[in-house]
Design a protein around this motif. Structure first.
Motif, PDB file in Angstrom:
ATOM      1  N   ARG A  68     -30.943 -32.865  18.773  1.00 64.29           N
ATOM      2  CA  ARG A  68     -30.530 -32.946  20.182  1.00 64.29           C
ATOM      3  C   ARG A  68     -31.741 -33.326  21.004  1.00 64.29           C
ATOM      4  O   ARG A  68     -32.838 -32.875  20.760  1.00 64.29           O
ATOM      5  N   SER A  69     -31.470 -34.141  22.005  1.00 61.14           N
ATOM      6  CA  SER A  69     -32.593 -34.512  22.873  1.00 61.14           C
ATOM      7  C   SER A  69     -32.366 -34.037  24.287  1.00 61.14           C
ATOM      8  O   SER A  69     -31.363 -33.553  24.655  1.00 61.14           O
ATOM      9  N   ARG A  82     -22.678 -44.216  22.142  1.00 63.21           N
ATOM     10  CA  ARG A  82     -23.355 -43.005  22.624  1.00 63.21           C
ATOM     11  C   ARG A  82     -24.254 -42.414  21.534  1.00 63.21           C
ATOM     12  O   ARG A  82     -25.338 -41.914  21.831  1.00 63.21           O
ATOM     13  N   ALA A  83     -23.809 -42.445  20.298  1.00 57.10           N
ATOM     14  CA  ALA A  83     -24.640 -41.934  19.208  1.00 57.10           C
ATOM     15  C   ALA A  83     -25.883 -42.798  19.029  1.00 57.10           C
ATOM     16  O   ALA A  83     -26.981 -42.275  18.780  1.00 57.10           O
ATOM     17  N   TYR A  84     -25.738 -44.081  19.173  1.00 59.38           N
ATOM     18  CA  TYR A  84     -26.895 -44.968  19.044  1.00 59.38           C
ATOM     19  C   TYR A  84     -27.868 -44.773  20.199  1.00 59.38           C
ATOM     20  O   TYR A  84     -29.079 -44.789  20.019  1.00 59.38           O
ATOM     21  N   ARG A  85     -27.330 -44.590  21.407  1.00 52.33           N
ATOM     22  CA  ARG A  85     -28.192 -44.378  22.574  1.00 52.33           C
ATOM     23  C   ARG A  85     -28.937 -43.047  22.500  1.00 52.33           C
ATOM     24  O   ARG A  85     -30.089 -42.958  22.908  1.00 52.33           O
ATOM     25  N   SER A  86     -28.280 -42.005  22.003  1.00 50.43           N
ATOM     26  CA  SER A  86     -28.937 -40.696  21.989  1.00 50.43           C
ATOM     27  C   SER A  86     -29.852 -40.516  20.778  1.00 50.43           C
ATOM     28  O   SER A  86     -30.920 -39.921  20.897  1.00 50.43           O
ATOM     29  N   ALA A  87     -29.444 -40.992  19.621  1.00 53.05           N
ATOM     30  CA  ALA A  87     -30.237 -40.770  18.404  1.00 53.05           C
ATOM     31  C   ALA A  87     -31.054 -41.988  17.997  1.00 53.05           C
ATOM     32  O   ALA A  87     -31.950 -41.874  17.169  1.00 53.05           O
TER      33      ALA A  87
END
Length: 111
Positions: free
Chosen positions: A110-111, A93-98
């Protein structure tokens, strides 16, 4: 033999703590995995290697093996599997969001 196992436990803990203190979530996952393997070896060596019959009530044996260390290690394996699965999902999840798995680089974004 005990000295060699103690050395292996020390190496697992040392490398695991080094990896946990890094910035990458994948390295943190590998570090916690190494620490849990060190805990498994520590529990096994603290219990000692004993020989004897299984602890069944109907058998007439001179000595029995204590099943508690094996149960503790099995419980630790299950818990470490759950923690590893949680860390994998967290890293994904961290890789997908950031777009990266760096802990320091994703602070406050934050996106």
């Amino acid at each position: 033999m005990e000295l060699l196992i103690a050395l292996a436990i020390g190496v697992l803990f040392t490398v695991g703590v080094y990896l946990v203190l890094s910035k990458s979530l994948l390295r943190i996952l590998l570090g916690t995995t190494l620490i849990t393997h060190g805990v498994h070896l520590l529990l096994l060596t603290m219990a000692g290697l004993k020989t004897g019959a299984s602890p069944l009530l109907g058998e007439k044996a001179d000595s029995y093996v204590d099943p508690l260390p094996q149960a503790l290690i099995l419980t630790s394996i299950v818990i470490s599997f759950g923690v590893s699965a949680f860390f994998i999902v967290l890293a994904y999840r961290a890789y997908r969001s950031a777009g990266m798995d760096d802990v320091e680089g994703s602070k406050g974004e934050r996106s």
